[in-house]
Design an enzyme around this catalytic site. Structure first.
Site: not given
Length: 558
Positions: A423, A470, A498, A504, A518, A528, A531
């Site tokens: 991100k 959200f 994952r 999350t 994370r 976080n 993704h």
């Protein structure tokens, strides 16, 4: 924050085998929520657990635990499962299991077991002889075979520049760039530095290749005339010429001066002189069910001591057809049916091993296929060391050739792709650390691009949450700067990514999966750090939207 503290007090955290063994010392009933690191415990059941804790008021008899399957050997069969699982331990013995967040059923089970414990404590009943549940699952770097040539082999240095690595788009390069700008550009991101050499085999000229009329006709229909007529490159063509023909020379700097090449190799690859004499090979190894069940840790220790690197491993219950294929050398023996029966009786452990001359070293280590031959010719082999009295075959398997190894590895560990995103709020330095973690986890980055995700682009990745309250906040975070979007490839890529990301919520990640990305780099649920796709189907769909020309390798495997 207060809510989080109550949850921690309600359910003890068990995230290692030692803590699991300690938890089994609990007296009374322990209710265990088995969770995956990437998704966390089942929050939907926590209100029920809190209610039962308050109503039953049995602190000495009733305990609640969350247990991370990823880090606990006993819970390995539960790894990579999306459905919640609840285990019920009475005085250290697992006596019941409920799949799914079935609140009424869980409530009834806990109430009944606690009532039994009260009666037992009061002397009103004898403890039942519970049957303990046994867990069985039925369900690296890509080193490949790397062979370095002799010391006389000529090499050249190739540097694939950061823009090519990050975006795969051409960049206009000035003939005389300012040196400071050049340095800033070359240090702006990852470069791939390769040491390459010319192979020994001549590539055939096009005229030496037999034509395929049907293929030529088909390609002509598809307007690929030029591709059919493009000659195959010959050995005497230089790499620079080839790259220019392929229109990718602007992505690379090539150094072919022998003195400079040796200088760069000494600086960038200080172990190269030792490495070039290695012949790294991958091979498939298999521990048959009884050996896996009884001596797994012993065998793995020997593998480690012999200098092998375990690139991948998985438990698998073989079908009868698979067992027959792997055991075909015994098919004319009287005990063949017994071999097949035992091979399908429980999980085997499949491994991908890497080592210098790995295939032959593993074959020499395990010895002949039969115990009788091993005792006669290689009495020190693992075949003799781990022989089973009622089955006169080698309890370990290894591929017979590099070609067979490649086929068997692809069969047992089929390649899979997943979409990953770093991100915008992640700094350049943090991004480099995350990329390092990705490679250390054995992922290959097969596609990569940097892009500011507007609403249209973001929807290609986050379509399943569009319309949620959200979602606008997610779009706001993604619009703050460029995201790095990647296709990560390895066996079991979706679940492994994952797991590497972690839960999350970064606060939850720090508690339940402290080594995850994370936990280290996330600051909030929105920010976080990373993704990833949730399922193989979602990965395939999202990759096709973000990388239209890329063909995912999400093969349905074992």
């Amino acid at each position: 924050m207060a809510g989080k503290k109550r949850e921690i007090q309600l359910q003890a955290v068990v995230n290692s085998q030692s803590l699991w063994d300690e938890m089994l010392q609990n007296k009374g009933l322990t209710v265990i929520d088995v969770y995956q690191a990437w998704c966390g415990p089942c929050k939907a059941m926590q209100p029920l657990f809190r209610k039962l804790k308050n109503e039953l008021n049995e602190d000495e008899l009733l305990h609640f635990v969350v247990a991370e399957a990823d880090n606990i050997v006993t819970l390995q069969p539960f790894r990579d499962k999306c459905e919640p699982v609840f285990l019920f331990s009475v005085n250290g013995k697992i006596i019941a299991r409920i799949n799914g967040a079935n609140a009424p059923l869980v409530n009834k089970k806990i109430t009944n077991l606690i009532n039994e414990e009260k009666k037992i404590a009061a002397g009103e009943m004898v403890r039942p002889q519970y049957r303990e549940i046994v867990f069985v699952d039925s369900d690296v770097e890509d080193a490949g075979e790397v062979q370095y040539e002799s010391a006389e082999q000529l090499y050249i240095i190739v540097i694939i520049k950061p823009d090519a690595v990050m975006t795969r788009k051409s960049l206009e390069i000035k003939k005389k760039p300012d040196f400071e700008d050049f340095v800033l550009f070359m240090t702006s991101g990852l470069s791939h530095i390769l040491v390459i050499s010319q192979g020994d085999e001549e590539q055939p000229d096009l005229k030496e290749t037999e034509p395929d009329p049907e293929m030529e006709a088909k390609e002509a229909d598809e307007d690929h005339h030029e591709e059919v007529r493009t000659p195959v490159k010959k050995k005497h063509d230089s790499l620079q010429e080839y790259l220019e023909i392929q229109h990718v020379s602007q992505f690379c700097d090539i150094e072919e001066n022998l003195t400079d090449v040796n200088h760069f190799i000494d600086i960038l690859f200080p172990d190269f002189k030792n490495m070039k004499n290695l012949k790294l090979e991958k091979t498939l190894a298999l521990l048959r069910p009884r050996l896996f069940q009884e001596k797994r840790e012993h065998v793995l220790k020997i593998i480690e001591d012999e200098g092998f690197k375990i690139l991948m491993q998985r438990e698998i219950v073989l079908s009868e057809e698979e067992a027959q294929t792997l055991c075909r050398e015994y098919e004319n023996e009287d005990y063949f049916e017994n071999v097949i029966e035992q091979m399908t009786s429980g999980p085997s452990l499949a491994l991908v091993l890497l080592r210098d001359c790995g295939l032959q070293h593993w074959k020499n280590l395990i010895g002949p296929s039969s115990v009788e031959k091993a005792k006669e010719h290689l009495p020190e082999s693992l075949c003799v060391q781990f022989a089973m009295e009622d089955l006169p075959i080698n309890q370990l398997y290894g591929s017979d050739s590099l070609e067979e190894a490649e086929k068997e590895i692809q069969y047992f560990f089929p390649s899979q792709d997943t979409l990953a995103l770093i991100k915008p709020h992640i700094t350049h330095e943090q991004r480099e650390e995350i990329l390092k973690l990705i490679r250390e986890a054995g992922f290959e980055i097969t596609q990569m691009k940097e892009v500011v995700l507007n609403e249209e682009e973001a929807e290609k990745i986050y379509s399943k949450i569009k319309g949620r309250d959200f979602y606008e906040d997610v779009l706001q975070v993604l619009s703050e700067g460029p995201s790095l979007i990647m296709v990560l490839t390895k066996w079991n890529a979706v679940s492994d990514w994952r797991r590497l990301m972690g839960p999350t919520d970064p606060d939850e990640a720090k508690l339940l999966s402290p080594d995850s990305i994370r936990a280290h780099f996330g600051s909030s649920t929105l920010k976080n750090a990373v993704h990833g796709s949730s399922t193989v189907y979602e990965a395939t769909e999202t990759i096709s939207r973000m990388f239209e020309d890329f063909i995912p390798e999400n093969h349905e495997g074992n």
